[in-house]
Design a protein around this motif. Sequence first.
Motif, mmCIF file in Angstrom:
data_model
loop_
_atom_site.group_PDB
_atom_site.id
_atom_site.type_symbol
_atom_site.label_atom_id
_atom_site.label_comp_id
_atom_site.label_asym_id
_atom_site.label_seq_id
_atom_site.Cartn_x
_atom_site.Cartn_y
_atom_site.Cartn_z
ATOM 1 N N PRO A 169 12.337 34.655 41.339
ATOM 2 C CA PRO A 169 13.742 34.925 40.048
ATOM 3 C C PRO A 169 14.499 36.135 40.440
ATOM 4 O O PRO A 169 15.054 35.668 40.306
ATOM 5 N N ALA A 170 13.684 36.762 40.799
ATOM 6 C CA ALA A 170 14.826 38.435 40.896
ATOM 7 C C ALA A 170 15.872 37.595 41.941
ATOM 8 O O ALA A 170 16.412 37.797 41.917
ATOM 9 N N VAL A 171 15.190 36.899 43.315
ATOM 10 C CA VAL A 171 16.457 36.348 43.835
ATOM 11 C C VAL A 171 17.262 35.755 43.537
ATOM 12 O O VAL A 171 17.872 36.059 44.073
ATOM 13 N N ILE A 172 17.028 34.948 42.997
ATOM 14 C CA ILE A 172 17.895 33.668 42.133
ATOM 15 C C ILE A 172 18.712 34.797 41.163
ATOM 16 O O ILE A 172 20.220 34.550 41.449
ATOM 17 N N MET A 173 18.813 35.882 40.704
ATOM 18 C CA MET A 173 19.216 36.212 39.833
ATOM 19 C C MET A 173 20.511 37.922 40.637
ATOM 20 O O MET A 173 21.855 36.974 40.185
ATOM 21 N N PHE A 174 19.514 37.694 41.739
ATOM 22 C CA PHE A 174 20.532 38.004 42.790
ATOM 23 C C PHE A 174 21.620 37.772 43.687
ATOM 24 O O PHE A 174 22.893 38.009 43.525
ATOM 25 N N THR A 175 20.999 36.719 43.596
ATOM 26 C CA THR A 175 21.960 35.699 44.347
ATOM 27 C C THR A 175 23.591 35.436 43.161
ATOM 28 O O THR A 175 24.384 34.925 43.783
ATOM 29 N N LEU A 176 22.782 34.852 42.385
ATOM 30 C CA LEU A 176 24.002 34.334 40.818
ATOM 31 C C LEU A 176 24.479 35.513 40.587
ATOM 32 O O LEU A 176 26.262 35.801 40.535
ATOM 33 N N VAL A 177 24.280 36.756 39.873
ATOM 34 C CA VAL A 177 24.932 38.023 40.138
ATOM 35 C C VAL A 177 25.634 37.796 41.004
ATOM 36 O O VAL A 177 27.403 38.910 40.914
ATOM 37 N N ALA A 178 25.650 37.675 42.585
ATOM 38 C CA ALA A 178 26.989 38.086 43.321
ATOM 39 C C ALA A 178 27.577 37.303 43.536
ATOM 40 O O ALA A 178 28.626 37.127 43.241
ATOM 41 N N ILE A 179 27.208 35.677 43.591
ATOM 42 C CA ILE A 179 27.698 34.729 43.526
ATOM 43 C C ILE A 179 29.054 34.591 42.381
ATOM 44 O O ILE A 179 30.573 34.670 42.330
ATOM 45 N N PHE A 180 28.788 35.004 41.180
ATOM 46 C CA PHE A 180 29.446 34.397 39.576
ATOM 47 C C PHE A 180 30.299 36.481 40.093
ATOM 48 O O PHE A 180 31.031 36.367 39.198
ATOM 49 N N GLY A 181 29.790 37.366 40.174
ATOM 50 C CA GLY A 181 30.843 38.157 40.155
ATOM 51 C C GLY A 181 31.667 39.010 41.061
ATOM 52 O O GLY A 181 33.272 38.956 40.975
ATOM 53 N N PHE A 182 32.199 37.547 41.957
ATOM 54 C CA PHE A 182 32.879 38.065 43.244
ATOM 55 C C PHE A 182 33.547 36.654 42.553
ATOM 56 O O PHE A 182 34.950 36.818 42.332
ATOM 57 N N VAL A 183 33.286 35.809 41.986
ATOM 58 C CA VAL A 183 34.238 34.456 41.166
ATOM 59 C C VAL A 183 34.920 35.449 40.353
ATOM 60 O O VAL A 183 36.131 35.014 39.925
ATOM 61 N N LEU A 184 34.693 36.140 39.004
ATOM 62 C CA LEU A 184 34.502 37.137 38.315
ATOM 63 C C LEU A 184 35.642 37.487 38.887
ATOM 64 O O LEU A 184 36.794 37.541 38.779
ATOM 65 N N ALA A 185 35.888 38.422 40.188
ATOM 66 C CA ALA A 185 36.592 39.868 40.622
ATOM 67 C C ALA A 185 37.714 39.307 41.166
ATOM 68 O O ALA A 185 38.423 39.878 41.459
ATOM 69 N N LYS A 186 37.223 37.954 42.035
ATOM 70 C CA LYS A 186 38.036 37.502 43.425
ATOM 71 C C LYS A 186 39.309 36.274 43.092
ATOM 72 O O LYS A 186 39.602 36.355 44.208
ATOM 73 N N THR A 187 38.208 35.655 42.417
ATOM 74 C CA THR A 187 38.961 34.114 42.347
ATOM 75 C C THR A 187 39.713 34.314 41.434
ATOM 76 O O THR A 187 40.121 35.185 40.738
ATOM 77 N N LYS A 188 40.634 33.300 41.386
ATOM 78 C CA LYS A 188 41.554 32.387 40.372
ATOM 79 C C LYS A 188 41.284 32.153 38.737
ATOM 80 O O LYS A 188 41.626 32.302 38.586
ATOM 81 N N LEU A 189 39.985 31.408 38.965
ATOM 82 C CA LEU A 189 39.000 31.438 37.391
ATOM 83 C C LEU A 189 38.310 32.947 36.901
ATOM 84 O O LEU A 189 39.164 33.154 36.288
ATOM 85 N N GLY A 190 38.828 33.525 37.407
ATOM 86 C CA GLY A 190 38.466 35.462 37.145
ATOM 87 C C GLY A 190 39.270 35.913 36.531
ATOM 88 O O GLY A 190 39.938 36.209 35.465
ATOM 89 N N ARG A 191 40.909 35.501 37.409
ATOM 90 C CA ARG A 191 41.857 36.352 36.985
ATOM 91 C C ARG A 191 42.933 35.768 35.506
ATOM 92 O O ARG A 191 42.808 36.070 34.476
ATOM 93 N N TYR A 192 42.050 33.417 35.454
ATOM 94 C CA TYR A 192 42.718 32.905 34.361
ATOM 95 C C TYR A 192 41.962 33.823 33.158
ATOM 96 O O TYR A 192 42.259 33.673 31.692
ATOM 97 N N THR A 193 40.249 33.512 33.103
ATOM 98 C CA THR A 193 39.651 34.340 32.781
ATOM 99 C C THR A 193 39.559 35.341 31.986
ATOM 100 O O THR A 193 39.863 35.616 29.978
ATOM 101 N N TYR A 194 40.360 36.809 32.585
ATOM 102 C CA TYR A 194 40.654 37.946 31.684
ATOM 103 C C TYR A 194 42.190 37.353 31.158
ATOM 104 O O TYR A 194 42.246 38.586 30.178
ATOM 105 N N ALA A 195 43.004 37.420 31.447
ATOM 106 C CA ALA A 195 43.985 36.625 30.924
ATOM 107 C C ALA A 195 44.129 36.251 29.664
ATOM 108 O O ALA A 195 44.679 36.238 28.793
#
Length: 316
Positions: A169-195
Amino acid sequence: MEKVSSRLKISRETSQLLSVLSGLILLSLIFGFMSDKFFSVDNLLTVALQSAIIAIIAIGQTYVIITTGIDLSIGSNIALAGIVAAILMTSGVAVPIAVIGGLFSGCLVGLINGLIVVYGNIPPFIVTLGTMSIVRGVSLVITKGIPVTDLPEAFTTIGTGSIASIPIPAVIMFTLVAIFGFVLAKTKLGRYTYAIGSNFEAARLSGINTKRTLISIYIISGFLAACAGLILAARVVSAQPTAGTGYELDAVAASVIGGASLLGGEGMILGTFIGALVIGVLRNGLNLINVSAFWQQIVIGAVIIAAVYIDRVKRK
């Protein structure tokens, strides 16, 4: 001007992260002083295991909170995903297909939430409060209030196994944190979310497909709740119709402690992850010093109020 604004935002984010991290370290030192078992390897792995589910659901909640919304159906969604997967497995369906079925049920609940919020023009609080009750009711009706047991070992390993001594479960947690952290910080979906969270009308007028973005965000929240539901079912080796009760509170707490603002426009997945660790350490430490679970709920509620108050003060 944009460069100055960007620098100020980075400065605020860094300050927030350092603040939350300092709180986590201070909390750990306090419990380490009060219990000599706290810093043992076994206990630290237990903290990681206990924090995994909170962190996973808090990631989705952070996305929603950034848009000034909230998802109260997370806890019920956790139960439904576990039940759907468990029923499929006990009916003879292969584990991977059953897992996909559980994840699909979570995404479906998220889709329904998003569609009602967007096209029904109903506040997210009301929508997800309603679906929280509906989904919990569906879980109880399907199981008749009886847990689904006799789950295959290939599935329960997800919650009880480990990789290089680190709980899965901790391995899955770290993986999802990395993936969705990247999506929020670096992708168009993330920028739209903040906007959308910063100024919905300005985001719409600038050409952002606000409806599609919001629906996608609620689907993400539903998907992550389903991930947590599958892990929880695998951990307890059964799918409980009452699983996940009150977990939405932990998700909000971790998000707000990690820097997400209930007024929208602010939030970080790394901060949310640290916030989840704060909740995990708090619960674990209180258990070690034999504090009642009832008092733990009081402490968590007080922490949420304090975090929101601090956020308001900073904004002023």
